[in-house]
Design an enzyme around this catalytic site. Structure first.
Site, short mmCIF file in Angstrom:
data_model
loop_
_atom_site.label_atom_id
_atom_site.label_comp_id
_atom_site.label_asym_id
_atom_site.label_seq_id
_atom_site.Cartn_x
_atom_site.Cartn_y
_atom_site.Cartn_z
CE LYS A 166 13.86 4.39 -10.15
NZ LYS A 166 13.26 5.27 -11.16
CE1 TYR A 219 9.00 4.53 -9.26
CE2 TYR A 219 7.38 5.72 -7.97
CZ TYR A 219 7.94 5.41 -9.18
OH TYR A 219 7.46 6.00 -10.31
CG ASP A 227 8.88 13.41 -17.29
OD1 ASP A 227 10.06 13.60 -16.92
OD2 ASP A 227 8.01 12.98 -16.53
CG HIS A 240 11.96 9.94 -14.47
ND1 HIS A 240 10.79 9.95 -13.77
CD2 HIS A 240 11.89 10.98 -15.35
CE1 HIS A 240 10.04 10.95 -14.19
NE2 HIS A 240 10.68 11.59 -15.15
#
Length: 177
Positions: free
Chosen positions: A72, A132, A169, A62
């Site tokens: 991130k 995250y 995905d 992603h």
């Protein structure tokens, strides 16, 4: 904290530098000042968790498109993951290359993922939780991805009899520039 640059330009493994005594240890896991000194985005404003019930759950790959790309900082707080990133910045010397790190609750290692990278992971244990910290907010209209097994990248995932993957995905088209 100890920042170790990966083979991908701008991506770092972040390890805790432990100061131990009879009580246990103390370790700083994030410092905006140290991130900024290394040219990393120090503005990690949003925080999310991903809980995964089963081993071999695969999430990814992603990213968010401009103008809402996200950096991130990823840490596994329970269980273990094989964490993968791909450099999708066309101007980068490491464009289309990938790297991975094993993040576990025990090693407390983190992975810094710069803007312009795709990110995903495969769980190595049941009941795995991933934390995250992200720059910028989630923008669903700009969320995108590349397929986890796209031959353009040749990612070597841990062996698994069966993976748990959402259709989204699994069905991203082949990567083309």
């Amino acid at each position: 904290m100890i920042l170790k640059e990966t083979k991908l330009a701008g991506a770092f493994v972040v390890e805790p530098e432990r100061f131990e005594d009879v009580r246990g240890f103390f370790a700083r896991m994030y410092s905006p000042k140290e991130f900024e000194a290394r040219g990393l985005n120090p503005r990690l404003s949003d925080c999310s968790i991903s809980f995964n019930k089963k081993k071999n759950t695969l999430r990814g790959m992603h990213f968010q498109t401009a103008p809402y790309e996200q950096a991130k900082l990823v840490r596994c707080t329970m269980g273990a993951i094989y964490d993968v990133i791909i450099d999708l910045r066309p101007e980068s010397k490491t464009f289309k290359q990938w790297t991975a790190a094993e993040l576990t609750a025990e090693n407390r290692t983190m992975l810094y993922v710069p803007e312009g990278f795709a990110h995903g992971f495969q769980t190595l244990k049941d009941d795995t939780e991933v934390l995250y910290q992200m720059s910028g907010q989630y923008a669903p209209d700009l969320a995108s991805g590349v397929r986890w097994d796209d031959p353009a990248f040749g990612i070597q995932w841990p062996a698994a009899q069966e993976r748990i993957i959402l259709g989204r995905d699994r069905e991203y088209p082949d990567f083309v520039i």
